[in-house]
Design a protein around this motif. Structure first.
Motif, short mmCIF file in Angstrom:
data_model
loop_
_atom_site.label_atom_id
_atom_site.label_comp_id
_atom_site.label_asym_id
_atom_site.label_seq_id
_atom_site.Cartn_x
_atom_site.Cartn_y
_atom_site.Cartn_z
N GLY A 354 1.02 -0.83 0.01
CA GLY A 354 -0.29 0.12 -0.03
C GLY A 354 0.65 1.06 -0.11
N TYR A 355 1.09 2.26 -0.98
CA TYR A 355 0.93 3.75 -0.78
C TYR A 355 0.60 4.83 -0.37
CZ TYR A 355 4.51 0.97 -4.44
OH TYR A 355 4.91 0.05 -4.99
N ALA A 356 0.67 5.69 0.34
CA ALA A 356 -0.32 7.18 0.74
C ALA A 356 1.04 7.81 0.65
CB ALA A 356 -0.57 7.08 1.22
N PRO A 357 0.57 8.67 0.15
CA PRO A 357 1.43 10.19 0.86
C PRO A 357 2.59 10.18 1.88
CG PRO A 357 -0.53 10.73 0.64
CD PRO A 357 -0.45 9.33 0.15
N GLU A 358 3.71 10.77 2.10
CA GLU A 358 4.61 10.16 3.19
C GLU A 358 3.91 11.28 4.07
OE1 GLU A 358 8.54 11.58 1.65
OE2 GLU A 358 9.11 9.69 1.58
N GLY A 359 3.76 10.61 5.19
CA GLY A 359 3.30 10.75 6.39
C GLY A 359 1.91 10.84 6.73
#
Ligand code: GDP
Length: 369
Positions: A354-359
Protein backbone atom coordinates in the motif's frame (compact mmCIF):
# COMPACT_ATOMS: atom_id res chain seq x y z
CA UNK A 1 -1.29 53.63 18.96
CA UNK A 2 -4.12 51.17 19.58
CA UNK A 3 -5.25 49.69 22.83
CA UNK A 4 -5.93 45.96 22.80
CA UNK A 5 -9.59 45.01 22.54
CA UNK A 6 -11.10 41.86 23.98
CA UNK A 7 -14.13 39.82 22.96
CA UNK A 8 -16.83 40.23 25.58
CA UNK A 9 -17.98 36.66 24.88
CA UNK A 10 -14.80 34.70 25.41
CA UNK A 11 -12.23 37.20 26.57
CA UNK A 12 -9.81 36.47 23.73
CA UNK A 13 -7.84 39.46 22.47
CA UNK A 14 -9.47 40.62 19.24
CA UNK A 15 -7.41 40.39 16.07
CA UNK A 16 -8.19 40.85 12.38
CA UNK A 17 -5.41 38.83 10.79
CA UNK A 18 -6.03 35.10 11.27
CA UNK A 19 -9.58 33.71 10.97
CA UNK A 20 -8.37 30.36 12.26
CA UNK A 21 -7.12 31.75 15.56
CA UNK A 22 -8.93 32.82 18.68
CA UNK A 23 -10.38 36.34 18.81
CA UNK A 24 -10.73 36.82 15.06
CA UNK A 25 -12.96 39.63 13.86
CA UNK A 26 -13.16 40.79 10.23
CA UNK A 27 -11.41 44.14 9.84
CA UNK A 28 -14.61 45.58 8.30
CA UNK A 29 -16.65 44.77 11.43
CA UNK A 30 -14.04 46.38 13.60
CA UNK A 31 -14.04 49.50 11.44
CA UNK A 32 -17.83 49.76 11.73
CA UNK A 33 -17.76 49.50 15.52
CA UNK A 34 -18.54 52.65 17.47
CA UNK A 35 -16.16 53.96 20.11
CA UNK A 36 -16.56 51.97 23.30
CA UNK A 37 -18.93 49.45 21.69
CA UNK A 38 -18.80 45.97 23.18
CA UNK A 39 -17.44 43.56 20.60
CA UNK A 40 -17.71 39.87 19.98
CA UNK A 41 -15.18 37.85 18.03
CA UNK A 42 -16.57 36.14 14.96
CA UNK A 43 -16.79 32.80 16.71
CA UNK A 44 -18.84 34.14 19.63
CA UNK A 45 -20.94 36.20 17.25
CA UNK A 46 -21.85 33.13 15.24
CA UNK A 47 -22.49 31.17 18.33
CA UNK A 48 -24.87 33.79 19.70
CA UNK A 49 -26.70 34.44 16.49
CA UNK A 50 -26.73 31.16 14.65
CA UNK A 51 -26.03 28.61 17.36
CA UNK A 52 -23.09 27.63 15.24
CA UNK A 53 -19.71 26.59 16.50
CA UNK A 54 -16.63 27.41 14.48
CA UNK A 55 -13.34 25.76 15.27
CA UNK A 56 -10.32 27.64 16.46
CA UNK A 57 -6.86 26.29 15.87
CA UNK A 58 -4.48 25.80 18.73
CA UNK A 59 -0.77 25.96 18.95
CA UNK A 60 0.89 22.92 20.51
CA UNK A 61 1.69 24.91 23.66
CA UNK A 62 -1.89 26.06 24.09
CA UNK A 63 -3.02 22.52 23.58
CA UNK A 64 -0.68 21.15 26.22
CA UNK A 65 -1.93 23.77 28.66
CA UNK A 66 -5.48 22.80 27.85
CA UNK A 67 -4.75 19.09 28.37
CA UNK A 68 -3.07 19.87 31.67
CA UNK A 69 -6.11 21.76 32.86
CA UNK A 70 -8.30 18.83 31.92
CA UNK A 71 -6.02 16.44 33.76
CA UNK A 72 -6.24 18.58 36.90
CA UNK A 73 -10.02 18.76 36.91
CA UNK A 74 -12.41 16.06 37.99
CA UNK A 75 -14.40 15.51 34.84
CA UNK A 76 -15.67 13.10 32.22
CA UNK A 77 -13.69 13.26 28.97
CA UNK A 78 -15.37 12.68 25.64
CA UNK A 79 -12.83 12.06 22.87
CA UNK A 80 -14.25 12.37 19.36
CA UNK A 81 -12.44 10.45 16.61
CA UNK A 82 -13.16 9.87 12.94
CA UNK A 83 -13.77 6.16 12.38
CA UNK A 84 -12.47 6.66 8.89
CA UNK A 85 -9.17 7.97 10.13
CA UNK A 86 -8.51 6.71 13.62
CA UNK A 87 -4.77 7.25 13.44
CA UNK A 88 -5.29 10.74 12.08
CA UNK A 89 -7.62 11.48 15.01
CA UNK A 90 -5.51 10.36 17.92
CA UNK A 91 -4.50 13.08 20.40
CA UNK A 92 -0.91 12.23 21.16
CA UNK A 93 -0.43 11.52 24.86
CA UNK A 94 -4.10 12.06 25.78
CA UNK A 95 -3.97 9.08 28.15
CA UNK A 96 -1.20 10.74 30.14
CA UNK A 97 -3.25 13.87 30.63
CA UNK A 98 -6.66 12.48 31.50
CA UNK A 99 -5.34 11.15 34.80
CA UNK A 100 -8.03 9.21 36.62
CA UNK A 101 -10.82 10.79 34.62
CA UNK A 102 -12.94 8.35 32.64
CA UNK A 103 -12.91 8.64 28.84
CA UNK A 104 -15.80 7.98 26.46
CA UNK A 105 -14.55 7.30 22.94
CA UNK A 106 -16.86 8.56 20.20
CA UNK A 107 -16.27 7.09 16.73
CA UNK A 108 -17.97 9.64 14.49
CA UNK A 109 -19.07 9.47 10.82
CA UNK A 110 -20.73 6.07 11.18
CA UNK A 111 -23.07 7.03 8.33
CA UNK A 112 -20.36 6.41 5.73
CA UNK A 113 -20.07 2.75 6.63
CA UNK A 114 -21.84 0.23 4.46
CA UNK A 115 -24.76 -1.49 6.13
CA UNK A 116 -23.19 -4.95 6.09
CA UNK A 117 -20.51 -3.71 8.43
CA UNK A 118 -20.86 -5.11 11.89
CA UNK A 119 -20.94 -2.22 14.35
CA UNK A 120 -19.84 -4.42 17.25
CA UNK A 121 -16.70 -5.41 15.38
CA UNK A 122 -15.95 -1.81 14.57
CA UNK A 123 -16.57 -0.74 18.16
CA UNK A 124 -14.20 -3.46 19.35
CA UNK A 125 -11.61 -2.45 16.81
CA UNK A 126 -11.80 1.20 17.85
CA UNK A 127 -11.50 0.25 21.50
CA UNK A 128 -8.45 -1.92 20.77
CA UNK A 129 -6.90 0.79 18.63
CA UNK A 130 -7.35 3.15 21.60
CA UNK A 131 -5.72 0.58 23.91
CA UNK A 132 -2.76 0.46 21.55
CA UNK A 133 -2.40 4.21 22.19
CA UNK A 134 -2.56 3.66 25.95
CA UNK A 135 -6.08 5.07 26.21
CA UNK A 136 -8.63 2.91 28.03
CA UNK A 137 -12.11 4.22 27.22
CA UNK A 138 -14.86 3.12 29.62
CA UNK A 139 -17.22 3.10 26.67
CA UNK A 140 -17.02 3.38 22.87
CA UNK A 141 -19.96 4.74 20.89
CA UNK A 142 -20.42 5.11 17.12
CA UNK A 143 -22.23 8.27 16.08
CA UNK A 144 -23.15 10.18 13.00
CA UNK A 145 -23.11 13.84 13.92
CA UNK A 146 -24.26 14.59 10.41
CA UNK A 147 -27.38 12.41 10.51
CA UNK A 148 -27.83 12.67 14.24
CA UNK A 149 -27.48 8.90 14.83
CA UNK A 150 -26.79 7.84 18.40
CA UNK A 151 -26.46 11.41 19.67
CA UNK A 152 -29.18 10.65 22.23
CA UNK A 153 -27.32 7.44 23.24
CA UNK A 154 -24.22 9.50 23.69
CA UNK A 155 -26.03 12.04 25.86
CA UNK A 156 -27.47 9.25 28.01
CA UNK A 157 -24.04 7.70 28.42
CA UNK A 158 -22.60 11.07 29.35
CA UNK A 159 -25.33 11.60 31.91
CA UNK A 160 -24.68 8.12 33.40
CA UNK A 161 -20.94 8.43 33.55
CA UNK A 162 -20.32 12.03 34.49
CA UNK A 163 -21.79 11.51 37.97
CA UNK A 164 -22.23 15.19 38.77
CA UNK A 165 -19.05 16.35 37.05
CA UNK A 166 -18.19 18.60 34.13
CA UNK A 167 -17.72 17.08 30.69
CA UNK A 168 -14.85 18.00 28.37
CA UNK A 169 -15.21 17.23 24.67
CA UNK A 170 -11.81 16.90 23.00
CA UNK A 171 -10.75 15.97 19.49
CA UNK A 172 -8.47 16.88 16.61
CA UNK A 173 -9.88 18.91 13.73
CA UNK A 174 -11.91 17.24 10.96
CA UNK A 175 -13.33 14.55 13.21
CA UNK A 176 -16.73 16.24 13.18
CA UNK A 177 -16.50 17.55 16.72
CA UNK A 178 -18.14 20.89 15.86
CA UNK A 179 -20.98 19.18 14.05
CA UNK A 180 -21.48 16.93 17.05
CA UNK A 181 -21.38 19.84 19.51
CA UNK A 182 -23.96 21.68 17.44
CA UNK A 183 -26.20 18.58 17.64
CA UNK A 184 -25.69 18.40 21.37
CA UNK A 185 -26.50 22.08 21.80
CA UNK A 186 -29.75 21.59 19.91
CA UNK A 187 -30.71 18.52 21.92
CA UNK A 188 -29.77 19.96 25.29
CA UNK A 189 -30.95 23.52 25.01
CA UNK A 190 -32.74 24.49 21.87
CA UNK A 191 -32.34 28.01 23.19
CA UNK A 192 -29.41 30.00 21.97
CA UNK A 193 -29.14 32.33 24.95
CA UNK A 194 -28.42 29.43 27.26
CA UNK A 195 -25.02 29.06 25.70
CA UNK A 196 -22.28 30.99 27.31
CA UNK A 197 -18.66 31.20 26.45
CA UNK A 198 -15.90 32.02 28.81
CA UNK A 199 -12.23 32.34 28.78
CA UNK A 200 -10.07 29.29 29.31
CA UNK A 201 -8.00 30.00 32.40
CA UNK A 202 -4.34 30.62 31.76
CA UNK A 203 -4.60 30.77 27.98
CA UNK A 204 -5.90 33.17 25.41
CA UNK A 205 -8.40 30.58 24.34
CA UNK A 206 -12.07 30.65 24.49
CA UNK A 207 -14.15 27.60 25.16
CA UNK A 208 -17.80 26.86 24.79
CA UNK A 209 -19.71 25.83 27.85
CA UNK A 210 -23.08 24.25 27.53
CA UNK A 211 -24.89 24.33 30.87
CA UNK A 212 -26.12 21.00 32.21
CA UNK A 213 -29.05 20.85 34.59
CA UNK A 214 -27.05 20.56 37.82
CA UNK A 215 -24.85 23.62 37.49
CA UNK A 216 -22.10 21.71 35.69
CA UNK A 217 -21.05 22.20 32.08
CA UNK A 218 -20.30 20.39 28.91
CA UNK A 219 -17.20 22.14 27.64
CA UNK A 220 -16.12 22.15 24.02
CA UNK A 221 -12.40 22.53 23.56
CA UNK A 222 -10.80 23.83 20.38
CA UNK A 223 -9.65 21.18 17.92
CA UNK A 224 -5.97 20.42 17.59
CA UNK A 225 -4.43 20.03 14.17
CA UNK A 226 -3.13 16.58 13.42
CA UNK A 227 -0.50 16.81 10.72
CA UNK A 228 -0.78 13.20 9.61
CA UNK A 229 -4.16 13.60 8.01
CA UNK A 230 -4.71 13.27 4.31
CA UNK A 231 -6.76 16.45 4.78
CA UNK A 232 -3.62 18.53 5.16
CA UNK A 233 -2.32 17.60 1.75
CA UNK A 234 -5.43 18.49 -0.17
CA UNK A 235 -7.41 21.62 -0.87
CA UNK A 236 -10.94 21.86 0.50
CA UNK A 237 -12.47 20.98 -2.87
CA UNK A 238 -10.42 17.83 -3.26
CA UNK A 239 -10.99 16.86 0.31
CA UNK A 240 -14.68 16.74 -0.43
CA UNK A 241 -13.90 14.40 -3.30
CA UNK A 242 -11.99 11.89 -1.24
CA UNK A 243 -13.54 11.89 2.22
CA UNK A 244 -16.61 9.72 2.03
CA UNK A 245 -19.76 11.69 2.73
CA UNK A 246 -22.37 9.17 1.60
CA UNK A 247 -22.66 5.52 2.50
CA UNK A 248 -19.86 3.70 0.77
CA UNK A 249 -20.66 1.22 -1.97
CA UNK A 250 -17.76 -1.24 -1.93
CA UNK A 251 -16.20 -2.23 -5.28
CA UNK A 252 -14.73 -5.66 -5.95
CA UNK A 253 -11.72 -6.15 -8.23
CA UNK A 254 -10.55 -9.58 -9.38
CA UNK A 255 -6.79 -9.20 -9.55
CA UNK A 256 -3.82 -11.29 -10.68
CA UNK A 257 -0.48 -10.93 -8.98
CA UNK A 258 1.40 -8.19 -10.82
CA UNK A 259 -1.53 -5.77 -10.98
CA UNK A 260 -1.85 -2.33 -9.42
CA UNK A 261 -4.82 -0.15 -8.53
CA UNK A 262 -4.39 3.59 -8.20
CA UNK A 263 -6.77 5.43 -5.89
CA UNK A 264 -6.66 8.63 -7.93
CA UNK A 265 -3.17 10.07 -7.46
CA UNK A 266 -3.42 9.77 -3.68
CA UNK A 267 -2.72 6.15 -2.97
CA UNK A 268 -1.73 2.92 -4.67
CA UNK A 269 -2.27 -0.78 -4.11
CA UNK A 270 0.02 -3.48 -5.55
CA UNK A 271 -0.89 -7.16 -5.62
CA UNK A 272 2.56 -8.70 -5.49
CA UNK A 273 2.27 -12.43 -4.80
CA UNK A 274 -0.56 -14.95 -4.47
CA UNK A 275 -3.39 -16.57 -6.39
CA UNK A 276 -5.90 -14.59 -8.41
CA UNK A 277 -8.23 -13.15 -5.77
CA UNK A 278 -11.07 -10.71 -5.19
CA UNK A 279 -10.16 -7.45 -3.43
CA UNK A 280 -12.93 -5.26 -2.07
CA UNK A 281 -12.28 -1.54 -1.99
CA UNK A 282 -14.02 0.78 0.49
CA UNK A 283 -13.53 4.40 -0.45
CA UNK A 284 -15.60 7.38 -1.48
CA UNK A 285 -17.95 6.39 -4.31
CA UNK A 286 -16.59 9.19 -6.50
CA UNK A 287 -12.91 8.37 -6.00
CA UNK A 288 -11.24 7.35 -9.23
CA UNK A 289 -9.92 3.76 -9.20
CA UNK A 290 -7.56 2.85 -12.02
CA UNK A 291 -6.16 -0.64 -12.68
CA UNK A 292 -2.83 -1.10 -14.41
CA UNK A 293 0.20 -3.41 -14.60
CA UNK A 294 2.51 -3.35 -11.60
CA UNK A 295 5.56 -3.43 -13.88
CA UNK A 296 4.60 -0.07 -15.40
CA UNK A 297 3.01 1.48 -12.34
CA UNK A 298 5.90 3.75 -11.35
CA UNK A 299 6.18 5.22 -14.82
CA UNK A 300 2.39 5.45 -15.10
CA UNK A 301 2.23 7.45 -11.88
CA UNK A 302 5.02 9.80 -12.96
CA UNK A 303 3.28 10.45 -16.24
CA UNK A 304 -0.36 10.69 -15.14
CA UNK A 305 -0.47 12.08 -11.61
CA UNK A 306 -2.29 15.38 -11.73
CA UNK A 307 -4.09 14.55 -14.99
CA UNK A 308 -5.69 11.10 -15.28
CA UNK A 309 -4.80 10.42 -11.63
CA UNK A 310 -6.39 13.41 -9.92
CA UNK A 311 -6.59 14.62 -7.17
CA UNK A 312 -3.97 15.96 -6.63
CA UNK A 313 -4.57 18.73 -9.14
CA UNK A 314 -1.82 19.88 -11.47
CA UNK A 315 -1.40 23.11 -9.48
CA UNK A 316 -0.95 21.13 -6.23
CA UNK A 317 1.65 18.71 -7.56
CA UNK A 318 4.65 20.73 -6.48
CA UNK A 319 3.63 20.52 -2.79
CA UNK A 320 2.22 17.03 -2.88
CA UNK A 321 4.40 14.53 -0.98
CA UNK A 322 5.90 11.44 -2.61
CA UNK A 323 4.05 8.19 -2.00
CA UNK A 324 5.61 6.00 0.69
CA UNK A 325 5.37 2.19 0.31
CA UNK A 326 4.40 -0.38 2.95
CA UNK A 327 4.43 -4.14 2.25
CA UNK A 328 2.30 -6.72 4.03
CA UNK A 329 1.56 -10.47 3.96
CA UNK A 330 -1.41 -10.81 6.31
CA UNK A 331 -1.90 -14.19 8.02
CA UNK A 332 -5.66 -13.68 8.20
CA UNK A 333 -8.16 -11.78 6.10
CA UNK A 334 -7.31 -8.12 6.76
CA UNK A 335 -8.09 -4.53 5.86
CA UNK A 336 -5.26 -2.56 4.35
CA UNK A 337 -6.15 0.92 5.61
CA UNK A 338 -5.18 4.16 3.88
CA UNK A 339 -5.74 6.63 6.68
CA UNK A 340 -8.56 9.01 5.88
CA UNK A 341 -9.13 7.57 2.43
CA UNK A 342 -10.50 4.07 2.89
CA UNK A 343 -9.40 0.45 2.92
CA UNK A 344 -8.97 -2.66 0.79
CA UNK A 345 -9.87 -6.12 2.06
CA UNK A 346 -6.93 -8.47 1.50
CA UNK A 347 -7.26 -12.27 1.73
CA UNK A 348 -4.92 -14.26 4.00
CA UNK A 349 -1.52 -15.29 2.70
CA UNK A 350 -1.08 -12.92 -0.24
CA UNK A 351 1.61 -10.25 -0.43
CA UNK A 352 0.49 -6.70 -1.17
CA UNK A 353 1.85 -3.18 -0.89
CA UNK A 354 0.00 0.00 0.00
CA UNK A 355 1.23 3.50 -0.81
CA UNK A 356 0.11 6.85 0.60
CA UNK A 357 1.60 10.35 0.72
CA UNK A 358 4.55 10.42 3.11
CA UNK A 359 3.28 11.12 6.61
CA UNK A 360 -0.12 9.49 6.03
CA UNK A 361 -0.49 6.06 7.62
CA UNK A 362 -0.93 2.80 5.76
CA UNK A 363 -1.71 -0.01 8.17
CA UNK A 364 -3.19 -3.46 8.48
CA UNK A 365 -6.07 -4.42 10.76
CA UNK A 366 -8.21 -7.53 11.11
CA UNK A 367 -10.98 -7.36 8.51
CA UNK A 368 -14.08 -5.58 9.80
CA UNK A 369 -16.39 -7.41 7.40
P1 GDP B 1 -14.15 19.45 13.47
O1 GDP B 1 -13.00 20.08 12.76
O2 GDP B 1 -13.74 18.22 14.21
O3 GDP B 1 -14.93 20.38 14.33
O4 GDP B 1 -15.11 18.88 12.35
P2 GDP B 1 -16.37 19.49 11.59
O5 GDP B 1 -17.58 19.38 12.43
O6 GDP B 1 -16.01 20.82 11.05
O7 GDP B 1 -16.48 18.41 10.42
C1 GDP B 1 -15.42 18.10 9.56
C2 GDP B 1 -15.99 17.51 8.29
O8 GDP B 1 -16.60 16.25 8.56
C3 GDP B 1 -17.08 18.37 7.67
O9 GDP B 1 -16.95 18.27 6.28
C4 GDP B 1 -18.37 17.70 8.14
O10 GDP B 1 -19.43 17.90 7.24
C5 GDP B 1 -17.96 16.25 8.18
N1 GDP B 1 -18.72 15.51 9.17
C6 GDP B 1 -18.93 15.84 10.47
N2 GDP B 1 -19.66 14.88 11.09
C7 GDP B 1 -19.92 13.94 10.16
C8 GDP B 1 -20.64 12.69 10.17
O11 GDP B 1 -21.20 12.24 11.17
N3 GDP B 1 -20.67 12.00 8.99
C9 GDP B 1 -20.06 12.44 7.87
N4 GDP B 1 -20.15 11.70 6.76
N5 GDP B 1 -19.38 13.59 7.82
C10 GDP B 1 -19.31 14.34 8.95
Amino acid sequence: NETALFCIGCGAQLQTTDPAKAGYLPAASLAKAEDGEELYCQRCFRLRHYNEVADVQLTDDDFLRLLNTIGESNALIVNVVDIFDFNGSVIPGLHRFVGDNPVVLVGNKADVLPRDLNHNKLTNWLTQAAHAQGLRPVKTILTSAKRGDAVDDLLETIEDLRAGRDVYVVGVTNTGKSTLINRIIKELTGVEDLITTSRFPGTTLDRIQIPLDDGHFLIDTPGIIHRHQMAHYLGAKDLRLVTPTKTIKPKVYQLEAGQTIFLAGLARFDFIRGRRSGFTIYADNQLLLHRTKLANADAFYEKHRGDLLTPPRPEDLADFPKLARFEFTPKEKSDLVFAGLGWIVVPAGVTVAGYAPEGVDVLLRRALI
